[in-house]
Design a protein around this motif. Structure first.
Motif, PDB file in Angstrom:
ATOM      1  N   LEU A   9     -12.625  -5.369  -3.321  1.00  0.00           N
ATOM      2  CA  LEU A   9     -11.795  -5.324  -2.399  1.00  0.00           C
ATOM      3  C   LEU A   9     -12.309  -3.262  -1.883  1.00  0.00           C
ATOM      4  CD1 LEU A   9      -8.671  -6.599  -1.737  1.00  0.00           C
ATOM      5  CD2 LEU A   9     -10.462  -7.303  -1.074  1.00  0.00           C
ATOM      6  N   PRO A  10     -12.707  -2.613  -2.974  1.00  0.00           N
ATOM      7  CA  PRO A  10     -13.178  -1.512  -2.446  1.00  0.00           C
ATOM      8  C   PRO A  10     -14.466  -1.884  -1.445  1.00  0.00           C
ATOM      9  CG  PRO A  10     -12.310  -1.483  -4.533  1.00  0.00           C
ATOM     10  CD  PRO A  10     -12.349  -3.228  -4.297  1.00  0.00           C
ATOM     11  N   LEU A  11     -15.161  -2.662  -1.713  1.00  0.00           N
ATOM     12  CA  LEU A  11     -15.833  -2.904  -0.932  1.00  0.00           C
ATOM     13  C   LEU A  11     -16.243  -3.505   0.795  1.00  0.00           C
ATOM     14  CD1 LEU A  11     -19.565  -3.069  -0.665  1.00  0.00           C
ATOM     15  CD2 LEU A  11     -18.650  -5.646  -1.066  1.00  0.00           C
ATOM     16  N   THR A  12     -14.927  -3.699   0.750  1.00  0.00           N
ATOM     17  CA  THR A  12     -14.624  -4.622   2.440  1.00  0.00           C
ATOM     18  C   THR A  12     -13.629  -3.250   2.899  1.00  0.00           C
ATOM     19  OG1 THR A  12     -14.019  -6.500   1.609  1.00  0.00           O
ATOM     20  CG2 THR A  12     -13.266  -5.396   3.603  1.00  0.00           C
ATOM     21  N   ALA A  13     -12.959  -1.993   1.819  1.00  0.00           N
ATOM     22  CA  ALA A  13     -11.901  -1.161   1.810  1.00  0.00           C
ATOM     23  C   ALA A  13     -12.824   0.131   2.356  1.00  0.00           C
ATOM     24  CB  ALA A  13     -10.995  -0.142   0.936  1.00  0.00           C
ATOM     25  N   GLY A  14     -14.820   0.275   2.122  1.00  0.00           N
ATOM     26  CA  GLY A  14     -15.517   1.098   2.657  1.00  0.00           C
ATOM     27  C   GLY A  14     -15.992   0.482   3.895  1.00  0.00           C
ATOM     28  N   PHE A  15     -16.605  -0.559   4.152  1.00  0.00           N
ATOM     29  CA  PHE A  15     -16.371  -0.955   5.147  1.00  0.00           C
ATOM     30  C   PHE A  15     -15.689  -1.044   6.846  1.00  0.00           C
ATOM     31  CE2 PHE A  15     -19.389  -3.878   3.756  1.00  0.00           C
ATOM     32  CZ  PHE A  15     -20.704  -3.787   4.669  1.00  0.00           C
ATOM     33  N   VAL A  16     -14.782  -1.013   5.779  1.00  0.00           N
ATOM     34  CA  VAL A  16     -13.256  -0.775   7.068  1.00  0.00           C
ATOM     35  C   VAL A  16     -13.264   0.655   7.125  1.00  0.00           C
ATOM     36  CG1 VAL A  16     -10.524  -0.933   7.715  1.00  0.00           C
ATOM     37  CG2 VAL A  16     -12.231  -3.116   6.505  1.00  0.00           C
ATOM     38  N   ILE A  17     -13.413   1.618   6.571  1.00  0.00           N
ATOM     39  CA  ILE A  17     -12.963   3.288   6.872  1.00  0.00           C
ATOM     40  C   ILE A  17     -14.716   3.412   8.455  1.00  0.00           C
ATOM     41  CG2 ILE A  17     -13.041   5.459   5.436  1.00  0.00           C
ATOM     42  CD1 ILE A  17     -11.962   4.534   3.443  1.00  0.00           C
ATOM     43  N   MET A  18     -15.562   3.162   7.708  1.00  0.00           N
ATOM     44  CA  MET A  18     -16.325   3.841   8.156  1.00  0.00           C
ATOM     45  C   MET A  18     -17.341   2.859   9.546  1.00  0.00           C
ATOM     46  SD  MET A  18     -16.758   6.496   7.163  1.00  0.00           S
ATOM     47  CE  MET A  18     -18.527   7.427   8.139  1.00  0.00           C
ATOM     48  N   GLY A  19     -16.472   1.978   9.329  1.00  0.00           N
ATOM     49  CA  GLY A  19     -17.542   0.869  10.322  1.00  0.00           C
ATOM     50  C   GLY A  19     -16.999   1.261  12.029  1.00  0.00           C
ATOM     51  N   PRO A  20     -15.916   1.356  12.384  1.00  0.00           N
ATOM     52  CA  PRO A  20     -15.562   1.915  13.751  1.00  0.00           C
ATOM     53  C   PRO A  20     -15.544   3.347  13.928  1.00  0.00           C
ATOM     54  CG  PRO A  20     -13.380   1.399  12.648  1.00  0.00           C
ATOM     55  CD  PRO A  20     -14.508   0.812  11.552  1.00  0.00           C
ATOM     56  N   LEU A  21     -15.837   4.271  12.598  1.00  0.00           N
ATOM     57  CA  LEU A  21     -15.953   5.534  12.379  1.00  0.00           C
ATOM     58  C   LEU A  21     -16.777   5.876  12.993  1.00  0.00           C
ATOM     59  CD1 LEU A  21     -14.623   9.126  12.094  1.00  0.00           C
ATOM     60  CD2 LEU A  21     -14.504   8.491  10.190  1.00  0.00           C
ATOM     61  N   SER A  22     -18.262   4.975  11.859  1.00  0.00           N
ATOM     62  CA  SER A  22     -19.657   5.890  12.295  1.00  0.00           C
ATOM     63  C   SER A  22     -20.205   4.987  13.811  1.00  0.00           C
ATOM     64  CB  SER A  22     -19.928   5.049  11.247  1.00  0.00           C
ATOM     65  OG  SER A  22     -20.247   3.605  11.285  1.00  0.00           O
ATOM     66  N   GLY A  23     -19.879   4.507  14.503  1.00  0.00           N
ATOM     67  CA  GLY A  23     -19.471   3.269  15.696  1.00  0.00           C
ATOM     68  C   GLY A  23     -19.654   4.618  17.004  1.00  0.00           C
ATOM     69  N   TRP A  24     -18.751   4.950  16.590  1.00  0.00           N
ATOM     70  CA  TRP A  24     -18.154   6.008  17.859  1.00  0.00           C
ATOM     71  C   TRP A  24     -18.667   6.938  17.287  1.00  0.00           C
ATOM     72  CZ3 TRP A  24     -14.566  10.640  16.608  1.00  0.00           C
ATOM     73  CH2 TRP A  24     -13.958  11.242  17.687  1.00  0.00           C
ATOM     74  N   LEU A  25     -18.956   7.969  16.251  1.00  0.00           N
ATOM     75  CA  LEU A  25     -19.681   8.961  15.865  1.00  0.00           C
ATOM     76  C   LEU A  25     -21.050   9.267  16.318  1.00  0.00           C
ATOM     77  CD1 LEU A  25     -18.551  10.198  12.520  1.00  0.00           C
ATOM     78  CD2 LEU A  25     -17.608  11.150  15.188  1.00  0.00           C
ATOM     79  N   SER A  26     -21.516   8.087  16.563  1.00  0.00           N
ATOM     80  CA  SER A  26     -23.537   7.905  16.945  1.00  0.00           C
ATOM     81  C   SER A  26     -23.105   7.677  18.362  1.00  0.00           C
ATOM     82  CB  SER A  26     -23.355   6.176  16.074  1.00  0.00           C
ATOM     83  OG  SER A  26     -22.809   5.213  16.813  1.00  0.00           O
ATOM     84  N   ASP A  27     -22.136   7.143  19.220  1.00  0.00           N
ATOM     85  CA  ASP A  27     -22.272   7.079  20.727  1.00  0.00           C
ATOM     86  C   ASP A  27     -22.227   8.460  20.911  1.00  0.00           C
ATOM     87  OD1 ASP A  27     -21.748   4.271  20.846  1.00  0.00           O
ATOM     88  OD2 ASP A  27     -20.001   4.456  20.725  1.00  0.00           O
ATOM     89  N   LYS A  28     -21.821   9.934  20.375  1.00  0.00           N
ATOM     90  CA  LYS A  28     -21.926  10.824  20.800  1.00  0.00           C
ATOM     91  C   LYS A  28     -23.327  11.768  19.968  1.00  0.00           C
ATOM     92  CE  LYS A  28     -16.467  11.177  21.449  1.00  0.00           C
ATOM     93  NZ  LYS A  28     -16.867  12.017  22.761  1.00  0.00           N
ATOM     94  N   TYR A  29     -23.405  11.267  18.846  1.00  0.00           N
ATOM     95  CA  TYR A  29     -24.347  12.686  17.910  1.00  0.00           C
ATOM     96  C   TYR A  29     -25.546  11.376  18.180  1.00  0.00           C
ATOM     97  CZ  TYR A  29     -19.817  15.170  17.459  1.00  0.00           C
ATOM     98  OH  TYR A  29     -19.139  15.859  17.912  1.00  0.00           O
ATOM     99  N   GLY A  30     -25.408  10.241  18.095  1.00  0.00           N
ATOM    100  CA  GLY A  30     -27.022   9.246  17.538  1.00  0.00           C
ATOM    101  C   GLY A  30     -26.649   8.716  16.751  1.00  0.00           C
ATOM    102  N   ALA A  31     -27.433   7.665  16.030  1.00  0.00           N
ATOM    103  CA  ALA A  31     -27.399   7.518  15.210  1.00  0.00           C
ATOM    104  C   ALA A  31     -28.163   6.895  13.981  1.00  0.00           C
ATOM    105  CB  ALA A  31     -28.234   5.284  15.742  1.00  0.00           C
TER     106      ALA A  31
END
Length: 589
Positions: A341-363
């Motif tokens: 589950l730590p693998l899934t937890a890492g996904f859950v933490i960063m999946g939406p956050l990185s998507g939101w930040l990449s919209d603003k600052y690039g991927a």
């Protein structure tokens, strides 16, 4: 700043109402959740499924291979064609059809009528039906989301969509452990109501986005060459993992060599054909867009690095670490999912956050940083002993999950933003095809490394361990365990010693002291023996994964700053990535 007018044909999503994008996100979220639950619930429930149809784990490795890899093989071969067909006949239409087909496959799996080998073949066939449906949904999900969301929200939408997929993995692990306890058929039944709800909702709510009218033809020769080439190649690789004659693997099988050679030749011919046909399904011209080329290549290498990683880790947990820590073999599939589950937890933490930040600052830097973290986690995992301290293992999994979350949605958003709206279907299909092909090849590669290692190291380790335990008379009968059988038993949470002892003459077993029998059938002897033969291949696999991730990170770092095709089209620039790209306000009123 002057605004850029978007043609009517490109603003269909906006005309459907301000809430339509959230309807699209909810429907694609249901689909991703259902597909994810189906994958993890099947993986965790394999012991109950194979017990339910009375399959011997030591002699049925070929069925395990096809249950695990057949699904990915079909999706890899069909995704490209489905993406092209969706651009011709409608993304929503094919998406809805795929939803219905996937649900039908779930119903057929629940109704599997036979036992034994026939039952295993039926399960494989019905899983392939699911794969056909998944091909239609996978190839269109990202395109439909991209159509519905404006450029500055696409990363966020794709990140939330990724979260549904990862949540489904967690739910599938729990549901698999619970439902398999009662009846293995419930494992497949659970997808049916979700599939029916999603199919009906998608049919009622999703609307086609108008695209520029263009006469398109079905690329018959391209389809034939690609599907035949990739199918033949992947089948050859799959059967190379199975024993042939007295050899533990099939690389000496002339049919395997012929299939792999034929597949390679057809795939070499494929781009040549695509460069000459009038309306190709594999848009080679899209690779003139630097972002599209680099992001897809990075995605393929990332899939190649991690595709077999999950199964290698499951093997380590179920076959070695959990039994050594007192968990019964019957319970290891469930607990392996919990400890992952730590693998899934890492996904859950960063999946939406990185998507939101990449919209603003690039991927670029999110994708690059994520791949570097993945490489680091591979190195940490490769350095651990087989009887590791779990907190260190959990941290490595968390880092890997965070890295994949940082890379996933920004990289997909880069690909989908880089192409014209009318080509998003085929672009999504090409992206999914490359990713799924990487996953299948990765599984075959990692399985090959593990089996080759076990072939050379397991027999002497087994003999030495039996002598030290005081049971040298078992060297010959237990030496008959094929490496694939030992691997299969470990994966499914079986102790093969029980099977061997039951098959031996009663007089031979009676001559062995009860204390020795207790050691052999306990939870530590077989895992320790297997570990000494398994760990070298695990470390090699992880180092390969780290190297592939580093190469992918280099490519991701070269994609440039934020690039959106609609914005660049207004500037007359679509074939290159500038050093900096300003956010251009788009008037969609």
């Amino acid at each position: 700043m002057e605004t850029t007018q978007v043609p009517d044909t490109l603003t269909g999503a906006a005309k459907k109402g301000i809430d339509y994008k959230w309807i699209v996100l909810s429907i694609t979220t249901i689909e991703m959740f259902m597909v994810s639950v189906n994958g993890s619930i099947t993986l965790i429930s394999l012991p109950a499924i194979f017990n339910g149809i009375n399959i011997d784990p030591l002699t049925s490795f070929q069925y395990l291979i096809w249950v695990l890899m057949g699904y990915s093989l079909v999706t890899a071969t069909l995704l490209l064609s489905c993406g092209r067909l969706s651009d011709m006949y409608g993304r929503v239409k094919l998406y809805n059809i795929g939803f219905a087909i996937f649900t039908l496959g779930s119903i057929l799996l629940f109704l599997t009528p036979d036992k034994g080998n026939a039952g295993a073949i039926e399960i494989i066939a019905f899983r392939l039906v699911q794969a056909v449906g998944a091909s239609f949904t996978f190839s269109n999900s990202a395109a439909i989301l991209t159509d519905a969301f404006p450029p500055d929200e696409r990363g966020k939408a794709l990140g939330l969509n990724t979260i549904s997929f990862l949540s489904g993995q967690f739910v599938g692990l729990i549901l698999g452990g619970v439902l398999a306890f009662y009846n293995w058929r419930y494992v497949f039944l659970v997808s049916v109501p979700v599939g029916i709800l999603g199919t009906v909702w998608a049919y009622l709510k999703l609307k086609e986005t108008p695209l520029p009218k263009k006469v398109r033809k079905i690329d018959v020769w391209g389809n034939i060459t690609f599907v035949a080439g990739l199918t033949t190649l992947l089948i050859g690789i799959t059967y190379a993992l199975l024993p042939y004659g007295n050899d533990p693997m099939g690389w000496g099988n002339p049919w395997v060599l012929g299939a792999i050679g034929t597949g390679i030749l057809l795939l070499i011919a494929f781009p040549i054909i695509e460069s000459r046909v009038e309306d190709p399904m594999f848009r080679l011209d899209l690779f003139k867009i630097r972002v599209f080329t680099l992001a897809n290549t990075a995605g393929f290498l990332s899939a190649l690095a991690r595709g077999g990683m999950f199964f290698i880790l499951i093997l380590l947990l179920q076959g070695i670490w959990l039994p050594l820590h007192g968990y019964s073999y019957e319970s290891t599939p469930f607990w392996a999912g919990i400890f992952m589950l730590p693998l899934t937890a890492g996904f859950v933490i960063m999946g939406p956050l990185s998507g939101w930040l990449s919209d603003k600052y690039g991927a670029r830097w999110f994708a690059t940083g994520g791949l570097i973290l993945i490489a680091l986690s591979f190195v940490i995992l490769a350095s651990l002993p087989y009887n590791f301290d779990y907190p260190i293992f959990a941290v490595a999994l968390l880092v890997m999950g965070i890295g994949n979350g940082m890379f996933g949605s920004p990289n997909i958003a880069s690909i989908m933003n880089s192409v014209p709206p009318e080509d998003r279907g085929v672009a999504s299909g090409m992206r999914s095809m490359l990713q799924n092909s990487g996953m299948v090849v990765s599984m075959a590669l990692f399985f090959t490394i593990v089996i080759v290692s076990l072939t050379h190291l397991f027999p002497p380790e087994l003999a030495s361990s039996l002598v030290s335990t005081g049971a040298p008379e078992l060297i010959v009968p237990m030496g008959a365990i094929p490496p694939t059988g030992a691997l299969f038993a470990a994966f499914l949470g079986y102790n093969p010693v029980h099977t061997i002892l039951v098959a031996m003459p009663a007089a031979t077993v009676a001559a062995i002291s009860p204390a020795t029998i207790a050691v052999l059938t306990g939870t530590t002897w077989f895992p320790t023996t297997l570990a000494n033969a398994f760990m070298p291949s695990l470390r090699l696999s992880f180092y390969i994964g780290a190297l592939l991730s580093i190469i992918a990170a280099v490519l991701a770092s070269m994609t440039g700053s934020r690039f959106v095709h609609e914005e660049q089209a207004g500037r007359g620039k679509t074939d290159e990535v500038p050093e900096t790209v300003e956010d251009v306000p788009v008037d969609i009123t």
